[in-house]
Scaffold this motif. Sequence first.
Motif, PDB file in Angstrom:
ATOM      1  N   ASN A   1      -2.433   6.089   5.294  1.00 22.76           N
ATOM      2  CA  ASN A   1      -3.235   4.998   5.829  1.00 22.76           C
ATOM      3  C   ASN A   1      -3.960   4.239   4.725  1.00 22.76           C
ATOM      4  OD1 ASN A   1      -3.571   4.731   8.992  1.00 22.76           O
ATOM      5  ND2 ASN A   1      -3.220   6.905   8.562  1.00 22.76           N
ATOM      6  N   PHE A   2      -4.361   4.951   3.676  1.00 22.85           N
ATOM      7  CA  PHE A   2      -5.051   4.317   2.553  1.00 22.85           C
ATOM      8  C   PHE A   2      -4.170   3.254   1.908  1.00 22.85           C
ATOM      9  CE2 PHE A   2      -6.795   3.936  -1.701  1.00 22.85           C
ATOM     10  CZ  PHE A   2      -8.171   4.061  -1.518  1.00 22.85           C
ATOM     11  N   PHE A   3      -2.864   3.522   1.830  1.00 19.53           N
ATOM     12  CA  PHE A   3      -1.935   2.595   1.169  1.00 19.53           C
ATOM     13  C   PHE A   3      -1.097   1.789   2.159  1.00 19.53           C
ATOM     14  CE2 PHE A   3      -2.843   5.268  -2.482  1.00 19.53           C
ATOM     15  CZ  PHE A   3      -2.788   4.376  -3.537  1.00 19.53           C
ATOM     16  N   LEU A   4      -1.402   1.857   3.435  1.00 18.55           N
ATOM     17  CA  LEU A   4      -0.573   1.241   4.455  1.00 18.55           C
ATOM     18  C   LEU A   4      -0.315  -0.237   4.158  1.00 18.55           C
ATOM     19  CD1 LEU A   4       0.750   2.240   7.073  1.00 18.55           C
ATOM     20  CD2 LEU A   4      -1.204   1.298   8.326  1.00 18.55           C
ATOM     21  N   GLY A   5       0.953  -0.586   4.000  1.00 17.73           N
ATOM     22  CA  GLY A   5       1.332  -1.959   3.693  1.00 17.73           C
ATOM     23  C   GLY A   5       1.371  -2.272   2.210  1.00 17.73           C
ATOM     24  N   SER A   6       0.897  -1.347   1.370  1.00 18.45           N
ATOM     25  CA  SER A   6       0.868  -1.577  -0.086  1.00 18.45           C
ATOM     26  C   SER A   6       1.346  -0.337  -0.832  1.00 18.45           C
ATOM     27  CB  SER A   6      -0.557  -1.934  -0.535  1.00 18.45           C
ATOM     28  OG  SER A   6      -1.050  -3.060   0.139  1.00 18.45           O
ATOM     29  N   GLU A   7       2.351   0.347  -0.284  1.00 21.89           N
ATOM     30  CA  GLU A   7       2.803   1.619  -0.833  1.00 21.89           C
ATOM     31  C   GLU A   7       3.502   1.456  -2.183  1.00 21.89           C
ATOM     32  OE1 GLU A   7       3.448   0.477   2.153  1.00 21.89           O
ATOM     33  OE2 GLU A   7       2.895   1.936   3.696  1.00 21.89           O
ATOM     34  N   PRO A   8       3.079   2.204  -3.213  1.00 20.76           N
ATOM     35  CA  PRO A   8       3.787   2.172  -4.497  1.00 20.76           C
ATOM     36  C   PRO A   8       5.084   2.985  -4.388  1.00 20.76           C
ATOM     37  CG  PRO A   8       1.993   3.761  -4.594  1.00 20.76           C
ATOM     38  CD  PRO A   8       1.886   3.068  -3.261  1.00 20.76           C
ATOM     39  N   THR A   9       6.067   2.600  -5.172  1.00 19.26           N
ATOM     40  CA  THR A   9       7.362   3.299  -5.156  1.00 19.26           C
ATOM     41  C   THR A   9       7.738   3.719  -6.569  1.00 19.26           C
ATOM     42  OG1 THR A   9       8.538   1.190  -5.388  1.00 19.26           O
ATOM     43  CG2 THR A   9       8.165   2.020  -3.144  1.00 19.26           C
ATOM     44  N   LYS A  10       8.737   4.573  -6.650  1.00 18.67           N
ATOM     45  CA  LYS A  10       9.296   4.964  -7.946  1.00 18.67           C
ATOM     46  C   LYS A  10      10.812   5.030  -7.805  1.00 18.67           C
ATOM     47  CE  LYS A  10       8.518   9.928  -7.121  1.00 18.67           C
ATOM     48  NZ  LYS A  10       7.880  11.150  -7.624  1.00 18.67           N
ATOM     49  N   GLY A  11      11.486   4.960  -8.939  1.00 20.54           N
ATOM     50  CA  GLY A  11      12.938   4.926  -8.907  1.00 20.54           C
ATOM     51  C   GLY A  11      13.441   3.511  -8.657  1.00 20.54           C
ATOM     52  N   ALA A  12      14.741   3.354  -8.630  1.00 22.21           N
ATOM     53  CA  ALA A  12      15.352   2.037  -8.443  1.00 22.21           C
ATOM     54  C   ALA A  12      16.616   2.172  -7.612  1.00 22.21           C
ATOM     55  CB  ALA A  12      15.681   1.410  -9.798  1.00 22.21           C
ATOM     56  N   GLY A  13      16.995   1.040  -7.011  1.00 17.44           N
ATOM     57  CA  GLY A  13      18.230   1.012  -6.235  1.00 17.44           C
ATOM     58  C   GLY A  13      18.208   2.021  -5.109  1.00 17.44           C
TER      59      GLY A  13
ATOM     60  N   PHE B   1      17.897   5.061  -5.277  1.00 14.33           N
ATOM     61  CA  PHE B   1      16.980   6.177  -5.566  1.00 14.33           C
ATOM     62  C   PHE B   1      15.513   5.777  -5.433  1.00 14.33           C
ATOM     63  CE2 PHE B   1      20.860   6.802  -8.086  1.00 14.33           C
ATOM     64  CZ  PHE B   1      21.291   8.015  -7.541  1.00 14.33           C
ATOM     65  N   LYS B   2      15.275   4.544  -4.977  1.00 12.03           N
ATOM     66  CA  LYS B   2      13.905   4.075  -4.813  1.00 12.03           C
ATOM     67  C   LYS B   2      13.250   4.805  -3.641  1.00 12.03           C
ATOM     68  CE  LYS B   2      11.312  -0.268  -4.505  1.00 12.03           C
ATOM     69  NZ  LYS B   2      11.435  -1.742  -4.384  1.00 12.03           N
ATOM     70  N   ARG B   3      12.042   5.299  -3.844  1.00 12.54           N
ATOM     71  CA  ARG B   3      11.345   6.041  -2.797  1.00 12.54           C
ATOM     72  C   ARG B   3       9.837   5.916  -2.981  1.00 12.54           C
ATOM     73  NH1 ARG B   3      13.124   8.926  -6.904  1.00 12.54           N
ATOM     74  NH2 ARG B   3      11.946  10.707  -7.752  1.00 12.54           N
ATOM     75  N   LEU B   4       9.106   6.290  -1.959  1.00 12.80           N
ATOM     76  CA  LEU B   4       7.649   6.238  -2.035  1.00 12.80           C
ATOM     77  C   LEU B   4       7.133   7.216  -3.083  1.00 12.80           C
ATOM     78  CD1 LEU B   4       6.624   6.145   1.746  1.00 12.80           C
ATOM     79  CD2 LEU B   4       6.728   4.233   0.147  1.00 12.80           C
ATOM     80  N   ASP B   5       6.137   6.769  -3.831  1.00 19.65           N
ATOM     81  CA  ASP B   5       5.510   7.628  -4.836  1.00 19.65           C
ATOM     82  C   ASP B   5       4.379   8.403  -4.165  1.00 19.65           C
ATOM     83  OD1 ASP B   5       4.446   8.850  -7.032  1.00 19.65           O
ATOM     84  OD2 ASP B   5       4.487   7.072  -8.309  1.00 19.65           O
ATOM     85  N   VAL B   6       4.753   9.452  -3.446  1.00 23.38           N
ATOM     86  CA  VAL B   6       3.803  10.206  -2.637  1.00 23.38           C
ATOM     87  C   VAL B   6       2.746  10.884  -3.498  1.00 23.38           C
ATOM     88  CG1 VAL B   6       3.556  12.123  -1.011  1.00 23.38           C
ATOM     89  CG2 VAL B   6       5.494  10.553  -0.808  1.00 23.38           C
ATOM     90  N   GLU B   7       3.156  11.473  -4.617  1.00 23.54           N
ATOM     91  CA  GLU B   7       2.199  12.163  -5.480  1.00 23.54           C
ATOM     92  C   GLU B   7       1.117  11.201  -5.975  1.00 23.54           C
ATOM     93  OE1 GLU B   7       5.465  12.175  -5.855  1.00 23.54           O
ATOM     94  OE2 GLU B   7       6.051  14.248  -5.415  1.00 23.54           O
ATOM     95  N   ARG B   8       1.537  10.013  -6.373  1.00 24.20           N
ATOM     96  CA  ARG B   8       0.576   9.020  -6.854  1.00 24.20           C
ATOM     97  C   ARG B   8      -0.374   8.586  -5.748  1.00 24.20           C
ATOM     98  NH1 ARG B   8       2.400   2.991  -8.901  1.00 24.20           N
ATOM     99  NH2 ARG B   8       0.316   2.046  -8.958  1.00 24.20           N
ATOM    100  N   MET B   9       0.159   8.404  -4.545  1.00 23.76           N
ATOM    101  CA  MET B   9      -0.695   7.972  -3.437  1.00 23.76           C
ATOM    102  C   MET B   9      -1.708   9.049  -3.070  1.00 23.76           C
ATOM    103  SD  MET B   9       1.641   5.683  -0.838  1.00 23.76           S
ATOM    104  CE  MET B   9       3.170   6.615  -0.860  1.00 23.76           C
ATOM    105  N   ARG B  10      -1.269  10.305  -3.062  1.00 26.27           N
ATOM    106  CA  ARG B  10      -2.198  11.395  -2.756  1.00 26.27           C
ATOM    107  C   ARG B  10      -3.310  11.466  -3.800  1.00 26.27           C
ATOM    108  NH1 ARG B  10       2.438  15.205  -1.345  1.00 26.27           N
ATOM    109  NH2 ARG B  10       2.410  15.390   0.930  1.00 26.27           N
ATOM    110  N   ALA B  11      -2.909  11.446  -5.084  1.00 31.19           N
ATOM    111  CA  ALA B  11      -3.886  11.584  -6.167  1.00 31.19           C
ATOM    112  C   ALA B  11      -4.850  10.401  -6.200  1.00 31.19           C
ATOM    113  CB  ALA B  11      -3.157  11.716  -7.512  1.00 31.19           C
TER     114      ALA B  11
END
Length: 271
Positions: A110-122, A124-134
């Motif tokens: 909810n903190f990042f809702l609509g502004s989620e950071p991602t990692k990887g490309a193509g 393999f692109k996925r949400l950067d969950v560790e970064r969002m939690r920290a």
Amino acid sequence: MTTAPTTAPTTGTALVELDDVSKYYGNVRALEGVSLEVHAGEITCVLGDNGAGKSTLIKIVAGLHRHDAGTFRIEGEDVSLASPREALDLGIATVYQDLAVVPLMPVWRNFFLGSEPTKGAGPFKRLDVERMRATTRAELLRMGIDLRDVDQPIGTLSGGERQCVAIARAVHFGAKVLVLDEPTAALGVKQSGVVLKYVAAARDQGLGVVLITHNPHHAYLVGDRFVLLKRGLMAAVHTKDSVTLDELTRQMAGGSELEDLRHELERPSAT
């Protein structure tokens, strides 16, 4: 007796300034001739009963509705906002009373809702969950909010805690002005105190805060400026050092109108 509006002294360019702003819906006057200033590191409280025009004022500042007359400035530049996104891009974040959260999602999502950071490309692109939690944990702690677990669903938090998460989110995403719509309206005394503490923390971070409320006691605890609305018009403007809590409460409650009502409701004296 009606108290004449007094103009608050200004210091530097206001982050947000409304000058003689009006808004009409057909033949209905929602706001007329309303002015206010919001400065960095200050809290401007807008007080009024139901139907006073507080919601319309929020919608103008938040970019939901355009004003029909008067001047709306952000950091000295005239604007006419076309959308909430435009307001957000200019540094105005609005936290509504009903809070746009997804109750079953964790706090960090909810903190990042609509502004989620991602990692990887193509592929393999996925949400950067560790970064969002920290980041969520760090930003909440920076505001003095120590949650047990940022993985818990935000719906399990109290109303005050959810308000505090929303405030911390706005600070993290670079808001310069924070507009809070009745943040303590549905809260008890203890939770209201918690929210007001974090409202003051946002002010101390250098944000300009607009606190919309019908509670003069809450407003007086944290406010630097007070704008009283009545039926879409400005009833009074005060600074903290120009009005007492008793006088602010009296004006908010209707003052002479209440006195007239008291006389009407008095029991007739026995003969």
